[in-house]
Design a protein around this motif. Structure first.
Motif, PDB file in Angstrom:
ATOM      1  N   GLN A 110       5.253  37.312  73.529  1.00 41.35           N
ATOM      2  CA  GLN A 110       4.628  35.993  73.401  1.00 41.35           C
ATOM      3  C   GLN A 110       3.128  36.131  73.187  1.00 41.35           C
ATOM      4  OE1 GLN A 110       4.585  33.505  76.998  1.00 41.35           O
ATOM      5  NE2 GLN A 110       5.495  31.883  75.764  1.00 41.35           N
ATOM      6  N   CYS A 111       2.615  35.453  72.162  1.00 43.21           N
ATOM      7  CA  CYS A 111       1.181  35.456  71.879  1.00 43.21           C
ATOM      8  C   CYS A 111       0.721  34.010  71.758  1.00 43.21           C
ATOM      9  CB  CYS A 111       0.895  36.203  70.581  1.00 43.21           C
ATOM     10  SG  CYS A 111       1.311  37.956  70.648  1.00 43.21           S
ATOM     11  N   LEU A 112      -0.293  33.644  72.542  1.00 48.02           N
ATOM     12  CA  LEU A 112      -0.742  32.255  72.616  1.00 48.02           C
ATOM     13  C   LEU A 112      -2.260  32.177  72.704  1.00 48.02           C
ATOM     14  CD1 LEU A 112       1.760  31.160  75.411  1.00 48.02           C
ATOM     15  CD2 LEU A 112       2.000  30.678  72.964  1.00 48.02           C
ATOM     16  N   THR A 113      -2.810  31.043  72.255  1.00 52.50           N
ATOM     17  CA  THR A 113      -4.227  30.742  72.410  1.00 52.50           C
ATOM     18  C   THR A 113      -4.365  29.507  73.289  1.00 52.50           C
ATOM     19  OG1 THR A 113      -4.782  31.633  70.229  1.00 52.50           O
ATOM     20  CG2 THR A 113      -6.354  30.083  71.201  1.00 52.50           C
ATOM     21  N   PHE A 114      -5.217  29.615  74.319  1.00 59.56           N
ATOM     22  CA  PHE A 114      -5.508  28.502  75.222  1.00 59.56           C
ATOM     23  C   PHE A 114      -6.934  28.036  74.977  1.00 59.56           C
ATOM     24  CE2 PHE A 114      -2.216  30.946  77.214  1.00 59.56           C
ATOM     25  CZ  PHE A 114      -1.361  29.989  77.742  1.00 59.56           C
ATOM     26  N   LEU A 115      -7.108  26.732  74.870  1.00 54.44           N
ATOM     27  CA  LEU A 115      -8.427  26.119  74.694  1.00 54.44           C
ATOM     28  C   LEU A 115      -8.710  25.236  75.898  1.00 54.44           C
ATOM     29  CD1 LEU A 115      -7.947  24.990  70.970  1.00 54.44           C
ATOM     30  CD2 LEU A 115      -9.110  27.051  71.793  1.00 54.44           C
ATOM     31  N   PRO A 116      -9.984  24.985  76.212  1.00 55.35           N
ATOM     32  CA  PRO A 116     -10.306  24.082  77.318  1.00 55.35           C
ATOM     33  C   PRO A 116      -9.710  22.686  77.081  1.00 55.35           C
ATOM     34  CG  PRO A 116     -12.234  25.342  76.686  1.00 55.35           C
ATOM     35  CD  PRO A 116     -11.191  25.593  75.637  1.00 55.35           C
ATOM     36  N   LEU A 117      -9.195  22.094  78.132  1.00 52.27           N
ATOM     37  CA  LEU A 117      -8.534  20.791  78.031  1.00 52.27           C
ATOM     38  C   LEU A 117      -9.495  19.608  77.996  1.00 52.27           C
ATOM     39  CD1 LEU A 117      -5.649  21.393  80.588  1.00 52.27           C
ATOM     40  CD2 LEU A 117      -5.359  20.939  78.137  1.00 52.27           C
ATOM     41  N   ARG A 118     -10.652  19.730  78.640  1.00 52.91           N
ATOM     42  CA  ARG A 118     -11.494  18.554  78.832  1.00 52.91           C
ATOM     43  C   ARG A 118     -12.894  18.625  78.240  1.00 52.91           C
ATOM     44  NH1 ARG A 118      -8.909  19.708  83.001  1.00 52.91           N
ATOM     45  NH2 ARG A 118     -10.596  20.857  83.945  1.00 52.91           N
ATOM     46  N   PRO A 140      -7.531  36.590  62.765  1.00 57.62           N
ATOM     47  CA  PRO A 140      -6.341  35.799  63.068  1.00 57.62           C
ATOM     48  C   PRO A 140      -6.248  35.530  64.565  1.00 57.62           C
ATOM     49  CG  PRO A 140      -5.784  37.766  61.790  1.00 57.62           C
ATOM     50  CD  PRO A 140      -7.219  37.895  62.207  1.00 57.62           C
ATOM     51  N   VAL A 141      -5.659  34.407  64.938  1.00 57.74           N
ATOM     52  CA  VAL A 141      -5.456  34.081  66.353  1.00 57.74           C
ATOM     53  C   VAL A 141      -4.031  33.557  66.544  1.00 57.74           C
ATOM     54  CG1 VAL A 141      -7.884  33.543  66.762  1.00 57.74           C
ATOM     55  CG2 VAL A 141      -6.318  31.709  66.226  1.00 57.74           C
ATOM     56  N   PRO A 142      -3.469  33.802  67.724  1.00 56.68           N
ATOM     57  CA  PRO A 142      -2.142  33.254  68.018  1.00 56.68           C
ATOM     58  C   PRO A 142      -2.163  31.725  68.012  1.00 56.68           C
ATOM     59  CG  PRO A 142      -2.780  34.896  69.656  1.00 56.68           C
ATOM     60  CD  PRO A 142      -3.995  34.608  68.825  1.00 56.68           C
ATOM     61  N   SER A 143      -0.991  31.134  67.927  1.00 58.23           N
ATOM     62  CA  SER A 143      -0.871  29.671  67.933  1.00 58.23           C
ATOM     63  C   SER A 143      -1.497  29.077  69.185  1.00 58.23           C
ATOM     64  CB  SER A 143       0.597  29.260  67.883  1.00 58.23           C
ATOM     65  OG  SER A 143       1.168  29.641  66.665  1.00 58.23           O
ATOM     66  N   ILE A 144      -2.090  27.919  69.013  1.00 57.41           N
ATOM     67  CA  ILE A 144      -2.627  27.164  70.144  1.00 57.41           C
ATOM     68  C   ILE A 144      -1.443  26.576  70.896  1.00 57.41           C
ATOM     69  CG2 ILE A 144      -4.033  25.171  70.793  1.00 57.41           C
ATOM     70  CD1 ILE A 144      -5.625  25.801  68.137  1.00 57.41           C
ATOM     71  N   VAL A 145      -1.488  26.667  72.202  1.00 53.61           N
ATOM     72  CA  VAL A 145      -0.363  26.204  73.016  1.00 53.61           C
ATOM     73  C   VAL A 145      -0.045  24.741  72.723  1.00 53.61           C
ATOM     74  CG1 VAL A 145      -0.527  27.902  74.878  1.00 53.61           C
ATOM     75  CG2 VAL A 145      -1.956  25.873  74.956  1.00 53.61           C
ATOM     76  N   TYR A 166      -9.684  27.005  64.283  1.00 55.84           N
ATOM     77  CA  TYR A 166      -8.581  27.946  64.410  1.00 55.84           C
ATOM     78  C   TYR A 166      -7.390  27.674  63.494  1.00 55.84           C
ATOM     79  CZ  TYR A 166     -11.336  29.143  68.430  1.00 55.84           C
ATOM     80  OH  TYR A 166     -12.371  29.523  69.225  1.00 55.84           O
ATOM     81  N   VAL A 167      -7.361  26.587  62.784  1.00 55.08           N
ATOM     82  CA  VAL A 167      -6.189  26.207  61.988  1.00 55.08           C
ATOM     83  C   VAL A 167      -5.805  27.300  60.981  1.00 55.08           C
ATOM     84  CG1 VAL A 167      -5.270  24.530  60.340  1.00 55.08           C
ATOM     85  CG2 VAL A 167      -6.594  23.743  62.311  1.00 55.08           C
ATOM     86  N   SER A 168      -6.719  27.724  60.134  1.00 54.36           N
ATOM     87  CA  SER A 168      -6.385  28.745  59.129  1.00 54.36           C
ATOM     88  C   SER A 168      -6.169  30.107  59.785  1.00 54.36           C
ATOM     89  CB  SER A 168      -7.470  28.833  58.057  1.00 54.36           C
ATOM     90  OG  SER A 168      -8.679  29.282  58.618  1.00 54.36           O
ATOM     91  N   VAL A 192       8.370  37.693  68.156  1.00 53.69           N
ATOM     92  CA  VAL A 192       7.227  37.321  68.991  1.00 53.69           C
ATOM     93  C   VAL A 192       7.130  35.802  69.029  1.00 53.69           C
ATOM     94  CG1 VAL A 192       4.730  37.462  69.284  1.00 53.69           C
ATOM     95  CG2 VAL A 192       5.988  39.440  68.435  1.00 53.69           C
ATOM     96  N   ALA A 193       7.188  35.253  70.229  1.00 61.19           N
ATOM     97  CA  ALA A 193       7.092  33.802  70.391  1.00 61.19           C
ATOM     98  C   ALA A 193       5.643  33.362  70.230  1.00 61.19           C
ATOM     99  CB  ALA A 193       7.610  33.385  71.767  1.00 61.19           C
ATOM    100  N   THR A 194       5.446  32.269  69.520  1.00 59.24           N
ATOM    101  CA  THR A 194       4.108  31.697  69.362  1.00 59.24           C
ATOM    102  C   THR A 194       4.081  30.288  69.932  1.00 59.24           C
ATOM    103  OG1 THR A 194       4.653  30.962  67.126  1.00 59.24           O
ATOM    104  CG2 THR A 194       3.545  33.101  67.345  1.00 59.24           C
ATOM    105  N   ARG A 195       4.980  30.020  70.856  1.00 60.46           N
ATOM    106  CA  ARG A 195       5.007  28.752  71.589  1.00 60.46           C
ATOM    107  C   ARG A 195       5.241  29.083  73.051  1.00 60.46           C
ATOM    108  NH1 ARG A 195       8.683  24.297  68.905  1.00 60.46           N
ATOM    109  NH2 ARG A 195       7.716  23.215  70.637  1.00 60.46           N
ATOM    110  N   GLU A 196       4.739  28.229  73.936  1.00 61.81           N
ATOM    111  CA  GLU A 196       4.928  28.486  75.351  1.00 61.81           C
ATOM    112  C   GLU A 196       6.166  27.824  75.905  1.00 61.81           C
ATOM    113  OE1 GLU A 196       2.232  24.810  75.489  1.00 61.81           O
ATOM    114  OE2 GLU A 196       2.911  26.280  74.045  1.00 61.81           O
TER     115      GLU A 196
END
Length: 190
Positions: free
Chosen positions: A98-106, A140-145, A163-165, A178-182
């Protein structure tokens, strides 16, 4: 990659190392993430769709001793939201599964020049390591959660634009296992 002490606090030791603190400051990370969870409890209940899961995370984060049992180890992707939001960083979670990107929520996004990205690797099915990487500007970056897209505050929306492209570049280069979703929806095929 940098390995950390494997005493059960290794996930938290990994984060402190990436933030530039000493490996033994893992207690501070537990405190910080517990503060994040408690200060925004209602939001995390909605995000995790469960009071029970938030209570489980509270239990995990409330252990401040050496050598915690399995039920107090850092868990992903749950902790990724807390880490990115409390420390205002972009967090990459990388593993063979699993590969994921986390961004700040607030928070509103900081400029790309001021943005801090950290990466953790999950190896051997039970251990986190620091991934020290020097990244090119358009790497490149993994999918955003998925849950970030659903639950972030409107003023945090602009984090995603850079991060879109790059997410598409990542998807073009990984294998099908490899999962790209949580989260996944289980479908009964019987």
């Amino acid at each position: 990659m940098k390995d950390v002490d494997g005493d059960g606090n290794y996930g938290f030791r990994t984060i402190v190392g990436l933030l530039g603190l000493g490996e033994n400051d893992w207690v501070q990370v537990r405190h910080d993430l517990l503060l994040e969870l408690n200060n925004h409890r209602d939001e995390y209940v909605v995000l995790h769709e469960s009071h029970k899961r938030v209570e489980e995370l509270t239990h995990i984060l409330s252990y401040f001793e050496d050598s915690p049992s399995f039920d107090c180890w850092m868990t992903m992707p749950d902790m990724g939201y807390l880490i990115a939001s409390f420390y205002n960083v972009v967090l990459y979670h990388l593993s063979l599964q699993q590969c994921l990107t986390f961004l700040p929520l607030r928070s509103p996004p900081v400029t790309l020049a001021d943005r801090r990205a950290i990466a953790i690797g999950f190896v051997n099915g039970n251990h986190f390591v620091q991934v020290q990487v020097v990244l090119e500007a358009d790497h490149p970056v993994p999918s955003i959660v998925v849950l970030w897209r659903v639950h972030h505050h409107p003023y945090a929306s602009e984090w995603e634009n850079a991060y879109v492209s790059r997410v598409q570049k990542f998807k073009d280069n990984i294998g099908p296992n490899v999962a790209t979703r949580e989260i996944f929806h289980v479908v009964d095929i019987d």
